[in-house]
Scaffold this motif. Sequence first.
Motif, PDB file in Angstrom:
ATOM      1  N   TYR A 127     -14.558   8.040  -0.657  1.00 16.76           N
ATOM      2  CA  TYR A 127     -13.496   8.812   0.170  1.00 16.76           C
ATOM      3  C   TYR A 127     -14.096   8.765   1.565  1.00 16.76           C
ATOM      4  CZ  TYR A 127     -10.733  12.797   2.160  1.00 16.76           C
ATOM      5  OH  TYR A 127      -9.786  13.572   3.069  1.00 16.76           O
TER       6      TYR A 127
ATOM      7  N   GLU B 136      -5.678   7.789  -6.577  1.00 12.68           N
ATOM      8  CA  GLU B 136      -6.215   6.779  -5.802  1.00 12.68           C
ATOM      9  C   GLU B 136      -6.754   6.134  -6.879  1.00 12.68           C
ATOM     10  OE1 GLU B 136      -7.643   7.073  -1.997  1.00 12.68           O
ATOM     11  OE2 GLU B 136      -5.836   7.810  -1.204  1.00 12.68           O
TER      12      GLU B 136
ATOM     13  N   LYS C  29      -8.293  -1.066   3.224  1.00 15.34           N
ATOM     14  CA  LYS C  29      -8.731  -0.486   2.208  1.00 15.34           C
ATOM     15  C   LYS C  29      -8.898  -0.809   0.996  1.00 15.34           C
ATOM     16  CE  LYS C  29      -7.714   4.184   0.297  1.00 15.34           C
ATOM     17  NZ  LYS C  29      -6.554   5.193   0.652  1.00 15.34           N
ATOM     18  N   TYR C  30      -8.089  -1.942   0.686  1.00 12.69           N
ATOM     19  CA  TYR C  30      -8.121  -2.637  -0.558  1.00 12.69           C
ATOM     20  C   TYR C  30      -9.027  -4.033  -0.647  1.00 12.69           C
ATOM     21  CZ  TYR C  30      -4.914   0.755  -1.730  1.00 12.69           C
ATOM     22  OH  TYR C  30      -4.356   2.251  -2.148  1.00 12.69           O
TER      23      TYR C  30
ATOM     24  N   GLU D  31      -1.834   4.614   4.663  1.00 11.00           N
ATOM     25  CA  GLU D  31      -3.065   3.517   4.120  1.00 11.00           C
ATOM     26  C   GLU D  31      -3.210   2.279   5.156  1.00 11.00           C
ATOM     27  OE1 GLU D  31      -4.093   4.362  -0.283  1.00 11.00           O
ATOM     28  OE2 GLU D  31      -2.335   3.095  -0.033  1.00 11.00           O
ATOM     29  N   TYR D  32      -3.757   1.366   4.622  1.00  8.78           N
ATOM     30  CA  TYR D  32      -3.665   0.073   5.358  1.00  8.78           C
ATOM     31  C   TYR D  32      -4.514  -0.832   4.541  1.00  8.78           C
ATOM     32  CZ  TYR D  32      -8.161   2.854   5.989  1.00  8.78           C
ATOM     33  OH  TYR D  32      -9.328   3.463   5.564  1.00  8.78           O
TER      34      TYR D  32
ATOM     35  N   TYR E 232      -5.522  13.644   7.663  1.00  8.89           N
ATOM     36  CA  TYR E 232      -6.437  12.660   7.389  1.00  8.89           C
ATOM     37  C   TYR E 232      -7.809  13.002   7.383  1.00  8.89           C
ATOM     38  CZ  TYR E 232      -7.452  11.344  12.286  1.00  8.89           C
ATOM     39  OH  TYR E 232      -7.897  11.473  13.553  1.00  8.89           O
TER      40      TYR E 232
ATOM     41  N   GLN F 254       2.072   2.536  10.549  1.00 10.23           N
ATOM     42  CA  GLN F 254       0.799   2.803   9.783  1.00 10.23           C
ATOM     43  C   GLN F 254      -0.034   1.521   9.908  1.00 10.23           C
ATOM     44  OE1 GLN F 254       2.336   4.463   6.031  1.00 10.23           O
ATOM     45  NE2 GLN F 254       0.905   2.943   5.015  1.00 10.23           N
TER      46      GLN F 254
ATOM     47  N   ASN G 274      -9.351   3.371  -5.555  1.00 11.29           N
ATOM     48  CA  ASN G 274     -10.247   3.939  -5.012  1.00 11.29           C
ATOM     49  C   ASN G 274     -11.112   5.184  -5.453  1.00 11.29           C
ATOM     50  OD1 ASN G 274     -11.549   4.041  -2.139  1.00 11.29           O
ATOM     51  ND2 ASN G 274     -10.761   5.921  -1.803  1.00 11.29           N
TER      52      ASN G 274
ATOM     53  N   THR H 250       0.674  -1.115   0.189  1.00  8.34           N
ATOM     54  CA  THR H 250       0.004  -0.088   0.097  1.00  8.34           C
ATOM     55  C   THR H 250       0.795   1.329  -0.124  1.00  8.34           C
ATOM     56  OG1 THR H 250      -0.083   0.345   2.379  1.00  8.34           O
ATOM     57  CG2 THR H 250      -1.755  -1.260   1.525  1.00  8.34           C
TER      58      THR H 250
ATOM     59  N   GLN I 258     -13.688   5.627   3.564  1.00 13.08           N
ATOM     60  CA  GLN I 258     -12.467   5.591   4.121  1.00 13.08           C
ATOM     61  C   GLN I 258     -12.276   6.566   5.367  1.00 13.08           C
ATOM     62  OE1 GLN I 258     -10.595   2.866   3.499  1.00 13.08           O
ATOM     63  NE2 GLN I 258     -11.790   2.570   1.696  1.00 13.08           N
TER      64      GLN I 258
ATOM     65  N   ASP J 211       0.779  -3.932   6.590  1.00 14.53           N
ATOM     66  CA  ASP J 211       0.680  -2.605   6.977  1.00 14.53           C
ATOM     67  C   ASP J 211       2.268  -2.274   7.063  1.00 14.53           C
ATOM     68  OD1 ASP J 211      -1.999  -2.193   6.462  1.00 14.53           O
ATOM     69  OD2 ASP J 211      -2.387  -2.608   8.463  1.00 14.53           O
TER      70      ASP J 211
END
Length: 300
Positions: free
Chosen positions: A197, A278, A47-48, A43-44, A181, A70, A281, A39, A200, A66
């Motif tokens: 968005y 992104e 998310k995907y 991020e983490y 963030y 993070q 995303n 990632t 997340q 990760d």
Amino acid sequence: MENRSDLSFQHFQSRHGNVKIAYSCFKAEREKAVILFLTGRAEYFLKYCPFFERMNELGFTVFSLDHRGQGASGRMLAESEKGYVENFDFYVDDAEDFLKNIVLEYAKKKDVFLVSHSMGGAVSLLLAARCADLFKKIVFVSPMWGLIYSMPETLVKIIVKGACLLGFSRFYAIGKSAKDYLKPFEKTHLTHSFENYMRQQSFVTQNRSFALGGPAFAWVNESIKAMQKLPEAAKKVKVPVLLVQAEHDTVVDNNAQNIVATNLENCRKTLIGKGFHELLNEEKEIYEKTVSAISDFLVG
């Protein structure tokens, strides 16, 4: 997923600083091959999950971690929302240990592919320079091979290096803060999808231990040094590569990507029209174009 307690992760110990690195495996029912996915900054891997599901449908089991500092991995600073790394190579070392000790042990004789986004693209290229023969193909999505700055790059380098030399390496870089963030959607230009968005942002708000604000001077300094190594690293990569660029990226520099790509022996480039940074995303049309480009490359 409403809070951190609902989530379970596996961990391995980093060789640097006793940091626990969180990871997980997303298994395909009819497994044909394995993907290592890295990632971007702040991020983490959760998310995907939608992208991982698409890869699962194609027969790819996905492993992802990760990065240190993070997601669900350990932090190096008491101020957990500060983006910090002591040495960019620590990211690469963590990824290499993950690859060799966990991913390859699982994959056995199956092909392994490397896919990454943004900062993960810098980590992945440095990793590939060490271990390119271990991957069948590599995909870089909006890779961080150069950053777009709000002031001349030379000035940025002078300020950042000076700040670190003067002992301010753990301070936030100019204009950055713990609450980056929480920026409103219209000020980010990361994706065209308001829904994605806000999903997340809602996740991070409800799972505050995942929250990561702006980067410290040290992170910027280490990233600049790492990006300077990329053209030479690219010369060591001989396997087929797909570079996926976002046409309207305001985070990473497409021109810098093009320069690095000239050093890759076997690189194909796909420009995703109208896309923001992104791409995985993004709103549906842009997202589908991105996933199709990646899928066609991996199974072709």
